[in-house]
Design an enzyme around this catalytic site. Structure first.
Site, short mmCIF file in Angstrom:
data_model
loop_
_atom_site.label_atom_id
_atom_site.label_comp_id
_atom_site.label_asym_id
_atom_site.label_seq_id
_atom_site.Cartn_x
_atom_site.Cartn_y
_atom_site.Cartn_z
N HIS A 347 0.72 -1.29 -0.10
CA HIS A 347 -0.03 -0.05 0.19
C HIS A 347 0.76 1.18 -0.03
O HIS A 347 0.37 2.33 -0.11
CB HIS A 347 -0.96 0.16 1.27
CG HIS A 347 -1.96 -0.91 1.33
ND1 HIS A 347 -3.33 -0.89 0.78
CD2 HIS A 347 -1.78 -2.17 1.54
CE1 HIS A 347 -3.70 -2.00 0.84
NE2 HIS A 347 -3.09 -2.86 1.58
N LYS A 537 -8.86 13.69 4.86
CA LYS A 537 -8.12 12.55 5.13
C LYS A 537 -6.92 12.81 5.98
O LYS A 537 -6.79 13.79 6.30
CB LYS A 537 -7.33 12.31 3.39
CG LYS A 537 -6.80 13.93 3.09
CD LYS A 537 -5.98 13.77 1.76
CE LYS A 537 -7.11 13.81 0.60
NZ LYS A 537 -7.08 12.68 -0.28
N ARG A 538 -6.11 11.74 6.23
CA ARG A 538 -5.06 11.82 7.24
C ARG A 538 -4.23 12.87 6.84
O ARG A 538 -4.07 13.20 5.53
CB ARG A 538 -4.19 10.81 7.44
CG ARG A 538 -4.89 9.37 7.91
CD ARG A 538 -5.34 9.68 9.30
NE ARG A 538 -4.02 9.70 10.17
CZ ARG A 538 -3.54 9.04 11.16
NH1 ARG A 538 -4.18 7.87 11.14
NH2 ARG A 538 -2.57 9.28 11.57
N LYS A 543 0.31 14.60 1.14
CA LYS A 543 -1.10 14.72 0.79
C LYS A 543 -1.34 16.27 0.40
O LYS A 543 -2.32 16.48 -0.34
CB LYS A 543 -1.97 14.32 1.48
CG LYS A 543 -1.95 12.51 1.77
CD LYS A 543 -2.93 12.17 2.80
CE LYS A 543 -2.83 10.76 3.17
NZ LYS A 543 -3.53 9.84 1.97
N THR A 645 -8.67 6.28 -1.94
CA THR A 645 -10.17 5.67 -2.16
C THR A 645 -11.00 6.63 -1.76
O THR A 645 -12.25 6.63 -2.23
CB THR A 645 -10.41 4.56 -1.21
OG1 THR A 645 -9.99 4.87 0.20
CG2 THR A 645 -9.49 3.24 -1.42
N LYS A 649 -15.18 7.59 -3.42
CA LYS A 649 -16.16 7.99 -2.68
C LYS A 649 -17.02 9.30 -3.34
O LYS A 649 -17.96 9.47 -3.41
CB LYS A 649 -16.20 7.75 -1.25
CG LYS A 649 -15.57 6.52 -0.66
CD LYS A 649 -14.82 6.84 0.64
CE LYS A 649 -14.13 5.26 0.92
NZ LYS A 649 -13.45 5.28 2.15
C1 26Q Z 1 3.50 0.52 10.18
C2 26Q Z 1 4.47 0.10 11.26
C3 26Q Z 1 4.31 0.69 12.35
C4 26Q Z 1 3.18 1.36 12.79
C5 26Q Z 1 2.16 1.80 11.90
C6 26Q Z 1 2.39 1.32 10.39
C7 26Q Z 1 1.38 1.55 9.46
C8 26Q Z 1 0.30 1.60 9.59
C9 26Q Z 1 -0.88 2.06 8.83
C10 26Q Z 1 1.98 1.78 8.00
C11 26Q Z 1 1.01 2.36 7.12
C12 26Q Z 1 -0.29 2.31 7.60
C13 26Q Z 1 -1.57 2.58 6.57
C14 26Q Z 1 -1.16 2.83 5.09
C15 26Q Z 1 -2.00 3.46 4.42
O1 26Q Z 1 -3.40 3.68 4.88
N1 26Q Z 1 -1.94 3.23 3.09
C16 26Q Z 1 -2.98 3.90 2.06
O2 26Q Z 1 -3.64 2.59 1.70
C17 26Q Z 1 -4.94 2.92 0.89
C18 26Q Z 1 -5.76 1.54 0.62
O3 26Q Z 1 -4.82 0.92 -0.34
C19 26Q Z 1 -4.36 3.78 -0.40
O4 26Q Z 1 -5.58 4.05 -1.07
C20 26Q Z 1 -3.58 5.11 -0.25
O5 26Q Z 1 -2.99 5.87 -1.22
C21 26Q Z 1 -2.46 4.46 0.87
O6 26Q Z 1 -1.96 5.70 1.41
#
Ligand code: 26Q
Length: 797
Positions: A347, A537-538, A543, A645, A649
């Site tokens: 991702h 969004k976050r 972004k 995503t 929406k």
């Molecule tokens: C990793 C290690 C330790 C702590 C946290 C994490 C961690 C947690 C969540 C790393 C990444 C995430 C989330 C990533 C994320 O939300 N990516 C998004 O995924 C979406 C679905 O595929 C995409 O549409 C977005 O573009 C992408 O940013």
């Protein structure tokens, strides 16, 4: 039906909640409604489960550290087609369903896009009648609640379980031991891991109802407890805290969701969480398979395990351990079974988000898995060597990063252990092949494939926007309810002024409702006839909320300099959470609030511009905001947003997109047509070129009057008179390096925004574009995405 529900409701209220109609409080009615509905769901759930066992079907297992579900009441009612009946039954007792729905807390067991995708996928799997389990952690505290105090973000714990959770079932019989630490001992016929510490993982199941209740699948979340929760000896000796240390350690595993969505946390507890849920899930999958099929060797025929990013990567090593140490297979055969069972979704390509663990930590916590990682690595490196790859490629492929402090690379482990590695949008998948995974792709050229993300049209159209849904039904009939791609029937009606009028009426009603809600939340009054321009969004620098804000300041400046021009009234709505440790992201929130305070109280803009920061953006707020948006901001630096995503929406709910050629924006443009989307800025390729050529943002800023004025206004404290230096460093970053190319894209973005104004002046043209958007984004249904996974990766359709 209504009489039925009514009777059941009263029965539940009396016998399961213990209140009669007179004593029951609104929350009791909410719970009664949930339990009544749940009873109906359980029948379908058991039927679907029995069917899968009886027909010995292949199952899909979706392993994810995050499921960002939101509320379940409306979703479950709607998918069971009981909304009308429940509404009426409650009305008979003087209650409004919509009001009771508000009493349900959001299940926010995820950060953002990745977690919400997992929730959409679970719903689509059930809707497509695919036998599937989601596996994750039942966090006691999910995503934090964001409070805004003096414009700054504060994080508070969210206690979503405080009033109980009517949707879940604890399965005491499905419990497994998960070990940590200890040593590996050699036996006559193999080895055995003797952990120093063990906790028990217990399953807590939530039913996931598919569209029209076709199938009900299981979301299985693990909770942790100590094997011996209290040491009585220690307790009796007066050491009360120490006596319960085991339980405290177990509790900590499921206590909180890590709130960073793009920065690998790197703490030991995070690795413990990853192993805890991966191990419990793999043990459960293997137990079920052996119990019903008898032979572990047929696992790949009956189970497809999908890893949602690298967070469950250690599952590869855990499955290998069970096959080798418990089932006594040879390495080659175990490796073959593992690879044919496991698939991995990537991702993100952001280097700081790629997980890797210090080798000493990994070895201390998981000594047997460390050996297995080494064994896998030597096999992979042998293959690389045989394929004639050079030393550079071999060190890039290695599961161990040897540069400096040695680390285990979780993405390489997942890639090696999977038969399929997919990206989440076409551009992202191509970039995977060219960048992070270039060498692994050379070694295994058939492994990387694309599965463009999608969103469930049940939650993100039917449930969140009943007004628009009903207008569409009147226009093209009901077929789109079962197949979102049938929305394309609207395309030929795009120029129909009557349809345009009805779509616009619904949008206006949604804007009025949102304005009322935001008035409650923030005190700001919004004009529902203004253009609602939304970025939710976050908060992250890539972004580029900052690009939006700098342009907002530019517009503010222009309106004040030229009040005589006929400006299009705009409302800028911005919302999102910042990771607690992400300094610049938190500063961006404060800047939004500083700009809002100044702009909203400036009489010289005469209500032409309003800025509002929505506190605590979450799934439930998204369901109110997205249907009310006119303009969707999808403005990441090209090449950095894997898919997005939210973009899907918004388009589905009749907003036009202003966006860069990034992630799935590109595919949205391909489908809605160049005239129905506003694209600006550098392409991913151009971004890479500019960086390689030595990008000089200071020169760019000095060459753009509007940009220069806006940046220097922010930098010199125009919006922060109480602390004029507050944004000096943030703006300094733009001058000095501007990693996210805000300056490079500014002029193009500002021009694109003025072209949006022009489009808005032509309401007939705007409405036509809106309908073209709705008509052509049915392809971004997660049903389509899941069908592709099912056909290409899991082989279950
Ligand atoms: C990793 C290690 C330790 C702590 C946290 C994490 C961690 C947690 C969540 C790393 C990444 C995430 C989330 C990533 C994320 O939300 N990516 C998004 O995924 C979406 C679905 O595929 C995409 O549409 C977005 O573009 C992408 O940013």
């Amino acid at each position: 039906m209504v009489a039925d529900i009514d009777e059941l409701l009263i029965d539940v209220l009396r016998h399961r909640i213990g209140k009669d109609e007179r004593a029951a409080k609104p929350h009791d009615w909410f719970t009664a409604a949930a339990l009544t509905l749940r009873d109906r769901i359980i029948d379908r759930w058991m039927e679907a489960t029995r069917r899968t066992y009886a027909e010995r079907e292949k199952r899909v297992y979706y392993l994810s550290l995050e499921f960002l579900i939101g509320r379940l009441m409306r979703d479950a009612l709607s998918n069971m087609e009981l909304t009308g009946a429940m509404e009426e039954a409650l009305r008979n007792h003087g209650f409004d369903l919509a009001t009771l729905e508000e009493l349900e807390p959001d299940a926010a067991l995820g950060n953002g896009g990745l977690g919400r995708l997992a929730a959409c996928f679970m719903e689509s799997l059930a809707s497509l009648d695919i036998p599937a389990y989601g596996y994750g952690i039942r966090y006691v505290n999910g995503m934090f609640r964001q409070r805004i105090k003096d414009g700054w973000q504060l994080e508070l714990p969210e206690t979503w379980l405080a009033h109980g959770n009517p949707w879940e079932f604890e399965r005491r019989e499905s419990a497994y031991r998960v070990g940590f630490g200890g040593e590996v001992v050699g036996l006559n016929d193999g080895v055995e891991w003797r952990p120093a510490e063990e906790v028990e993982a217990t399953a807590i199941d939530t039913p996931v109802v598919g569209w029209r209740g076709k199938r009900v699948n299981t979301l299985r979340l693990w909770t942790a407890s100590a094997l011996d929760p209290i040491s009585l000896d220690v307790f009796n000796a007066g050491h009360h805290a120490e006596a319960m240390a085991n339980q405290v350690r177990a509790d900590s595993l499921v206590r909180v969701l890590y709130p960073a969505d793009s920065n690998a946390a790197g703490q030991e507890l995070r690795l413990r969480q990853e192993f805890f849920f991966s191990s419990a899930s793999i043990q459960d999958i293997v137990r079920r398979h052996v119990q019903y099929e008898g032979d572990i060797r047929t696992l790949p025929d009956k189970a497809a395990i999908q890893l949602n990013d690298t967070h469950p990567s250690v599952a590869v090593a855990e499955l290998m351990r069970l096959l080798l140490d418990v089932h006594g297979l040879e390495f080659d055969e175990a490796w073959d079974i593992t690879r044919r069972t496991v698939a991995y979704t990537n991702h993100t390509l952001l280097p700081e988000a790629l997980e890797s663990w210090p080798l000493p930590l990994f070895e201390r916590l998981l000594p047997r898995h460390m050996q297995i990682v080494y064994a896998i690595n030597s096999r992979v490196l042998r293959e690389a060597h045989k394929a004639g790859l050079d030393d550079g490629a071999i060190s890039a492929i290695s599961l161990i990063d040897e540069g400096g402090e040695r680390r285990v690379r979780m993405a390489n482990l997942a890639f090696a252990g999977a038969h399929s590695v997919n990206g989440v949008a076409a551009l992202h998948t191509e970039l995977m092949k060219e960048t992070v995974f270039a060498d692994l792709h050379r070694l295994y050229p058939d492994r990387i494939n694309n599965k463009t993300n999608g969103v469930t049209p049940r939650r993100w159209l039917q449930q969140c926007n009943p007004g628009l849904t009903s207008v569409i039904r009147d226009a093209i009939g009901d077929a789109f309810l079962d197949d979102a791609e049938k929305l394309v029937e609207l395309d030929k009606l795009a120029s129909d002024p009557a349809l345009g009028e009805r779509v616009a009426e619904v949008k206006r009603a949604n804007k009025v409702a949102l304005a009322a809600h935001l008035k409650e939340l923030t005190g700001v009054r919004l004009n529902p006839d203004a253009l609602f321009d939304v970025q939710v969004k976050r908060i992250h620098e890539y972004k580029r909320q900052l690009l939006n804000l700098v342009e907002t300041v530019g517009l503010y400046d222009q309106i004040r300099s030229h009040p005589e021009r006929d400006w299009v009234p705009r409302v800028k709505i911005i919302g999102g959470k910042a990771a607690s440790s992400y300094h610049n992201a938190k500063l961006i929130i404060k800047l939004t609030n500083d700009i809002a305070r100044r702009v909203n109280s400036d009489p010289s803009v005469g209500g032409l511009l309003k800025v509002v920061f929505v506190p605590n953006y979450n799934v439930s707020l998204a369901e109110r905001i997205i249907p009310a948006a006119d303009l969707s901001e999808q403005i990441s630096t090209a090449g950095m947003e894997a898919s997005g995503t939210g973009n899907m929406k918004f388009a589905l709910n009749g907003a036009l997109t202003i966006g860069t050629l990034d992630g799935a924006n590109i595919e949205i443009k391909d489908r809605v047509g160049d005239d129905n989307i506003v694209i600006f800025g550098l392409t991913a390729e151009e971004v890479a070129e500019r960086r390689a050529d030595g990008y000089k943002p200071r020169e760019v800023i000095e060459n753009s009057r509007e940009l220069q004025q806006a940046v220097s206004a922010i930098a010199t404290g125009v919006f922060s008179p109480d602390d004029p230096n507050r944004y000096a460093d943030l703006m300094g970053g733009l001058y000095d390096h501007d990693w996210f190319m805000v300056a490079a894209d500014f002029d193009s973005y500002a021009a694109a925004q003025r072209s949006v104004d022009q489009r808005w002046e032509d309401q007939a043209g705007w409405r036509k574009s809106v309908i073209h958007n709705i008509a052509n984004v049915g392809w971004f249904s997660s049903d389509r995405t899941i069908s592709e996974y099912a056909r290409d990766i899991w082989k279950v359709l």
